[in-house]
Motif scaffolding. Sequence first.
Motif, PDB file in Angstrom:
ATOM      1  N   SER A  11       0.826  -1.207   0.000  1.00 46.75           N
ATOM      2  CA  SER A  11       0.000   0.000   0.000  1.00 46.75           C
ATOM      3  C   SER A  11       0.860   1.257   0.000  1.00 46.75           C
ATOM      4  CB  SER A  11      -0.944   0.006   1.210  1.00 46.75           C
ATOM      5  OG  SER A  11      -0.222   0.011   2.421  1.00 46.75           O
ATOM      6  N   ARG A  12       2.008   1.181   0.666  1.00 48.13           N
ATOM      7  CA  ARG A  12       2.896   2.334   0.684  1.00 48.13           C
ATOM      8  C   ARG A  12       3.600   2.511  -0.651  1.00 48.13           C
ATOM      9  NH1 ARG A  12       1.923   1.045   5.816  1.00 48.13           N
ATOM     10  NH2 ARG A  12       2.288   2.568   7.468  1.00 48.13           N
ATOM     11  N   VAL A  13       3.872   1.403  -1.332  1.00 51.23           N
ATOM     12  CA  VAL A  13       4.432   1.503  -2.681  1.00 51.23           C
ATOM     13  C   VAL A  13       3.419   2.174  -3.606  1.00 51.23           C
ATOM     14  CG1 VAL A  13       5.309   0.202  -4.654  1.00 51.23           C
ATOM     15  CG2 VAL A  13       5.915  -0.502  -2.348  1.00 51.23           C
ATOM     16  N   LEU A  14       2.148   1.812  -3.474  1.00 49.46           N
ATOM     17  CA  LEU A  14       1.107   2.427  -4.299  1.00 49.46           C
ATOM     18  C   LEU A  14       0.974   3.911  -4.003  1.00 49.46           C
ATOM     19  CD1 LEU A  14      -1.659  -0.347  -4.153  1.00 49.46           C
ATOM     20  CD2 LEU A  14      -0.140   0.200  -6.057  1.00 49.46           C
ATOM     21  N   VAL A  27       1.548   9.507  -5.665  1.00 50.88           N
ATOM     22  CA  VAL A  27       2.088  10.847  -5.440  1.00 50.88           C
ATOM     23  C   VAL A  27       3.089  11.203  -6.541  1.00 50.88           C
ATOM     24  CG1 VAL A  27       3.420  12.287  -3.851  1.00 50.88           C
ATOM     25  CG2 VAL A  27       1.682  10.736  -2.966  1.00 50.88           C
ATOM     26  N   GLY A  28       3.881  10.213  -6.980  1.00 53.58           N
ATOM     27  CA  GLY A  28       4.820  10.464  -8.060  1.00 53.58           C
ATOM     28  C   GLY A  28       4.118  10.896  -9.337  1.00 53.58           C
ATOM     29  N   LEU A  29       3.006  10.225  -9.672  1.00 51.37           N
ATOM     30  CA  LEU A  29       2.242  10.583 -10.866  1.00 51.37           C
ATOM     31  C   LEU A  29       1.645  11.983 -10.729  1.00 51.37           C
ATOM     32  CD1 LEU A  29       1.032   9.793 -13.607  1.00 51.37           C
ATOM     33  CD2 LEU A  29      -0.869   8.723 -12.353  1.00 51.37           C
ATOM     34  N   ALA A  30       1.079  12.271  -9.555  1.00 53.72           N
ATOM     35  CA  ALA A  30       0.509  13.598  -9.328  1.00 53.72           C
ATOM     36  C   ALA A  30       1.586  14.673  -9.406  1.00 53.72           C
ATOM     37  CB  ALA A  30      -0.179  13.638  -7.965  1.00 53.72           C
ATOM     38  N   HIS A  31       2.762  14.399  -8.842  1.00 56.70           N
ATOM     39  CA  HIS A  31       3.864  15.367  -8.864  1.00 56.70           C
ATOM     40  C   HIS A  31       4.314  15.648 -10.294  1.00 56.70           C
ATOM     41  CE1 HIS A  31       7.498  17.458  -7.736  1.00 56.70           C
ATOM     42  NE2 HIS A  31       8.244  16.559  -8.375  1.00 56.70           N
ATOM     43  N   ALA A  32       4.359  14.595 -11.112  1.00 58.76           N
ATOM     44  CA  ALA A  32       4.798  14.763 -12.500  1.00 58.76           C
ATOM     45  C   ALA A  32       3.872  15.694 -13.282  1.00 58.76           C
ATOM     46  CB  ALA A  32       4.884  13.401 -13.187  1.00 58.76           C
ATOM     47  N   HIS A  33       2.617  15.800 -12.838  1.00 57.72           N
ATOM     48  CA  HIS A  33       1.645  16.649 -13.524  1.00 57.72           C
ATOM     49  C   HIS A  33       1.246  17.873 -12.708  1.00 57.72           C
ATOM     50  CE1 HIS A  33       0.927  13.938 -16.954  1.00 57.72           C
ATOM     51  NE2 HIS A  33       1.183  12.971 -16.085  1.00 57.72           N
ATOM     52  N   GLY A  34       1.957  18.121 -11.608  1.00 57.14           N
ATOM     53  CA  GLY A  34       1.714  19.323 -10.827  1.00 57.14           C
ATOM     54  C   GLY A  34       0.410  19.356 -10.072  1.00 57.14           C
ATOM     55  N   THR A  70      14.510  13.350   1.612  1.00 54.86           N
ATOM     56  CA  THR A  70      13.302  14.170   1.574  1.00 54.86           C
ATOM     57  C   THR A  70      12.294  13.486   0.657  1.00 54.86           C
ATOM     58  OG1 THR A  70      13.988  15.447  -0.364  1.00 54.86           O
ATOM     59  CG2 THR A  70      14.719  16.244   1.821  1.00 54.86           C
ATOM     60  N   LEU A  71      11.062  13.945   0.707  1.00 45.42           N
ATOM     61  CA  LEU A  71      10.026  13.400  -0.176  1.00 45.42           C
ATOM     62  C   LEU A  71      10.434  13.561  -1.628  1.00 45.42           C
ATOM     63  CD1 LEU A  71       7.219  12.338  -0.901  1.00 45.42           C
ATOM     64  CD2 LEU A  71       6.326  14.644  -0.532  1.00 45.42           C
ATOM     65  N   MET A  72      10.968  14.754  -1.995  1.00 39.30           N
ATOM     66  CA  MET A  72      11.348  14.999  -3.382  1.00 39.30           C
ATOM     67  C   MET A  72      12.513  14.112  -3.809  1.00 39.30           C
ATOM     68  SD  MET A  72       9.209  17.001  -4.777  1.00 39.30           S
ATOM     69  CE  MET A  72       7.953  16.178  -3.796  1.00 39.30           C
ATOM     70  N   ASP A  73      13.470  13.882  -2.897  1.00 43.61           N
ATOM     71  CA  ASP A  73      14.578  12.963  -3.204  1.00 43.61           C
ATOM     72  C   ASP A  73      14.027  11.596  -3.583  1.00 43.61           C
ATOM     73  OD1 ASP A  73      16.576  14.804  -2.674  1.00 43.61           O
ATOM     74  OD2 ASP A  73      16.815  14.181  -0.578  1.00 43.61           O
ATOM     75  N   ALA A  74      13.112  11.101  -2.770  1.00 42.63           N
ATOM     76  CA  ALA A  74      12.564   9.766  -2.990  1.00 42.63           C
ATOM     77  C   ALA A  74      11.796   9.698  -4.308  1.00 42.63           C
ATOM     78  CB  ALA A  74      11.650   9.371  -1.832  1.00 42.63           C
ATOM     79  N   LEU A  75      10.985  10.722  -4.597  1.00 47.38           N
ATOM     80  CA  LEU A  75      10.215  10.720  -5.839  1.00 47.38           C
ATOM     81  C   LEU A  75      11.127  10.841  -7.055  1.00 47.38           C
ATOM     82  CD1 LEU A  75       7.161  12.960  -4.900  1.00 47.38           C
ATOM     83  CD2 LEU A  75       7.221  10.474  -5.134  1.00 47.38           C
ATOM     84  N   ASP A  76      12.194  11.647  -6.943  1.00 46.36           N
ATOM     85  CA  ASP A  76      13.126  11.784  -8.068  1.00 46.36           C
ATOM     86  C   ASP A  76      13.795  10.444  -8.371  1.00 46.36           C
ATOM     87  OD1 ASP A  76      12.526  14.434  -8.351  1.00 46.36           O
ATOM     88  OD2 ASP A  76      14.317  15.170  -7.292  1.00 46.36           O
ATOM     89  N   ARG A  77      14.180   9.715  -7.332  1.00 44.01           N
ATOM     90  CA  ARG A  77      14.823   8.418  -7.538  1.00 44.01           C
ATOM     91  C   ARG A  77      13.837   7.401  -8.103  1.00 44.01           C
ATOM     92  NH1 ARG A  77      19.831   7.753  -5.180  1.00 44.01           N
ATOM     93  NH2 ARG A  77      20.564   9.530  -3.978  1.00 44.01           N
ATOM     94  N   LEU A  78      12.584   7.500  -7.680  1.00 46.63           N
ATOM     95  CA  LEU A  78      11.561   6.586  -8.186  1.00 46.63           C
ATOM     96  C   LEU A  78      11.349   6.776  -9.684  1.00 46.63           C
ATOM     97  CD1 LEU A  78       9.484   4.420  -7.281  1.00 46.63           C
ATOM     98  CD2 LEU A  78       7.851   6.294  -6.975  1.00 46.63           C
ATOM     99  N   ALA A  79      11.546   7.993 -10.147  1.00 44.33           N
ATOM    100  CA  ALA A  79      11.298   8.312 -11.574  1.00 44.33           C
ATOM    101  C   ALA A  79      12.467   7.931 -12.471  1.00 44.33           C
ATOM    102  CB  ALA A  79      11.007   9.796 -11.727  1.00 44.33           C
ATOM    103  N   GLN A  80      13.609   7.502 -11.886  1.00 48.39           N
ATOM    104  CA  GLN A  80      14.776   7.126 -12.673  1.00 48.39           C
ATOM    105  C   GLN A  80      14.809   5.607 -12.865  1.00 48.39           C
ATOM    106  OE1 GLN A  80      16.740   9.500 -14.011  1.00 48.39           O
ATOM    107  NE2 GLN A  80      15.331  10.942 -13.039  1.00 48.39           N
ATOM    108  N   PRO A  81      14.896   5.135 -14.110  1.00 49.65           N
ATOM    109  CA  PRO A  81      14.924   3.686 -14.347  1.00 49.65           C
ATOM    110  C   PRO A  81      16.245   3.064 -13.867  1.00 49.65           C
ATOM    111  CG  PRO A  81      15.276   4.877 -16.382  1.00 49.65           C
ATOM    112  CD  PRO A  81      14.921   5.906 -15.336  1.00 49.65           C
TER     113      PRO A  81
END
Length: 279
Positions: free
Chosen positions: A180-183, A188-195, A268-279
């Motif tokens: 559930s936390r992965v979801l 949040v990553g998808l929402a962040h990508a679209h502001g 930080t939250l942004m660090d984690a989301l940035d890493r999630l977006a990198q293949p």
Amino acid sequence: MPHQPTVGILHPGSMGAAVAACAATNSTSVLWCTAGRSSATIARAEQHGLTGVATLPELLERSDIVISLCPPAAAEDLAREVTGHAFTGVYLEANAINPERTARIAELLGATATVVDGGVIGSPPVGGKSPTLYLSGPAAEAADVEALFAGTDVQTGVLGTEIGKASALKLAYASFQKTSRVLVALSVGLAHAHGVDQELLHVAARRSDSYLTEPEYIAKTAARAWRWGPEMQEVADSLEAAGLPPEMLRAAASTLARWNDVKDAELTLMDALDRLAQP
């Protein structure tokens, strides 16, 4: 079993060391093997008041109960290493592994030792946290483990005498609690990508008990991904063995693997989301 047994903890990580420290309440001493361990492990063991011994054979010879709490992938190798020294006490297999692996370990050690199946649900018992250690296996030995944690921050619950029940409960809960936390991270990553981050949180806030209202937990998930990913693979194996589809859990493990290089890091939250977006 002595009224005040001697306990050995194998590979004391953040959970193992804290659980072992609770066991010290009702034991003569809690031993751990210093050979080949990192400075971080040494510091953690000292912080929790554990007693270092030089070798694994010494730990096994002196211990009445041995607790195995390590990354899931290492569980069977560790059990094989113990088997080579003919340990004759109680072996608490408390790793986040699937019931089939737990049964193999019980068979592997069964010639000399008695295996109790264990599953820890909750955070390490520090700072007022109180996880529950679920147990299954031979009744007398499960009772000995229960007595070890009586009056401590580790609660216990016995599920019966069948090896595998405690492991199954641990993984069944983990499949929801961690996936559930992965979801949440993906949402949040998808929402962040679209502001639309704040709009997503506003939508989630209308519903009670939604992990989407706690996006700060994403950074904590990233730091724990190195442990959670292998655990999700164990859940997937259990689902497949039960005739259930494992694909979602394997995908969760694959997602977590994107954070493997930030083991236990402060992000930080942004660090984690940035890493999630990198293949």
